[in-house]
Design an enzyme around this catalytic site. Structure first.
Site, PDB file in Angstrom:
ATOM      1  N   ARG A  63       0.817  -1.216   0.000  1.00  0.00           N
ATOM      2  CA  ARG A  63       0.000   0.000   0.000  1.00  0.00           C
ATOM      3  C   ARG A  63       0.850   1.265   0.000  1.00  0.00           C
ATOM      4  O   ARG A  63       0.399   2.322  -0.429  1.00  0.00           O
ATOM      5  CB  ARG A  63      -1.006  -0.044   1.154  1.00  0.00           C
ATOM      6  CG  ARG A  63      -2.077  -1.128   0.916  1.00  0.00           C
ATOM      7  CD  ARG A  63      -2.923  -1.412   2.124  1.00  0.00           C
ATOM      8  NE  ARG A  63      -2.184  -1.926   3.257  1.00  0.00           N
ATOM      9  CZ  ARG A  63      -1.921  -3.216   3.479  1.00  0.00           C
ATOM     10  NH1 ARG A  63      -2.349  -4.131   2.655  1.00  0.00           N
ATOM     11  NH2 ARG A  63      -1.242  -3.588   4.533  1.00  0.00           N
ATOM     12  N   GLU A 100       4.833  -8.301  12.698  1.00  0.00           N
ATOM     13  CA  GLU A 100       3.871  -8.728  13.710  1.00  0.00           C
ATOM     14  C   GLU A 100       3.592 -10.222  13.670  1.00  0.00           C
ATOM     15  O   GLU A 100       3.367 -10.850  14.691  1.00  0.00           O
ATOM     16  CB  GLU A 100       2.522  -8.011  13.543  1.00  0.00           C
ATOM     17  CG  GLU A 100       2.578  -6.514  13.526  1.00  0.00           C
ATOM     18  CD  GLU A 100       2.739  -5.944  12.125  1.00  0.00           C
ATOM     19  OE1 GLU A 100       1.835  -5.269  11.638  1.00  0.00           O
ATOM     20  OE2 GLU A 100       3.811  -6.179  11.519  1.00  0.00           O
TER      21      GLU A 100
END
Length: 180
Positions: A63, A100
């Site tokens: 993105r 993460e």
């Protein structure tokens, strides 16, 4: 009656339990699809850097490509992608990192920027800071000078902003969301 003025955060939807149970995914595709929201995000991301000496805008996969390309266009600068391993066709340099949900490797073409180039790093989300840190390390290996890092969203509980600031980075954030 006039509708209340929206901010960038109002255009971002949350999808629970994606990509894993317990994760609140902050989806910027709704921001990108709304002309006013998208323009607002681009304008606010580039505003602090409009008068800065920047040679190139770098977007982090994926993105960050959308945001970075639009910002580069507005600033009249070139755009360079930093991609996940195996996606670039030319000779690259690599940087492993922890994110993460596991581990990954980022790459940049070894001739993507010239030594001494002033670089703005852009992405949609700052969580643990692993992806951005890997990108910064790649740019520094090529002799680039990162003048700033701009993100739409920060997840402050995950500590990414503190990590980047500890590296001496200027970090610009448009909005924050609590939780993961």
């Amino acid at each position: 009656m006039k509708a209340p003025k929206k901010d960038v955060r109002d255009y971002i939807r949350t999808i629970p339990d994606f990509p894993h149970e317990g994760i609140m995914f902050r989806d910027v595709t709704t921001l990108f699809s709304h002309p006013r929201g998208f323009r607002m995000a681009i304008d606010q991301l580039l505003h602090p850097y409009a008068g800065e000496d920047i040679d190139v805008v770098v977007g982090l996969e994926a993105r960050g490509f959308i945001l970075g390309g639009a910002i580069a266009h507005q600033l009249g600068k070139g755009f360079v992608p930093i991609r996940k391993e195996g996606k670039l066709p030319g000779k690259t340099i690599k940087q492993p990192y922890t994110l993460e949900y596991g581990e990954a490797v980022m790459e940049i073409h070894d001739d993507a920027i010239e030594a001494g180039s002033k670089v703005l790093v852009v992405d949609d989300l700052l969580a643990t800071g692993g992806t951005a840190e890997a990108g910064i390390k790649l740019l520094e290996q090529l002799g680039g000078e990162v003048v700033g890092c701009a993100f739409v969203i920060d997840l402050p509980e995950l500590g990414g902003r503190a990590k980047l600031e500890a590296l001496g980075m200027d970090v610009h954030i448009l909005c924050e969301f609590e939780g993961e």
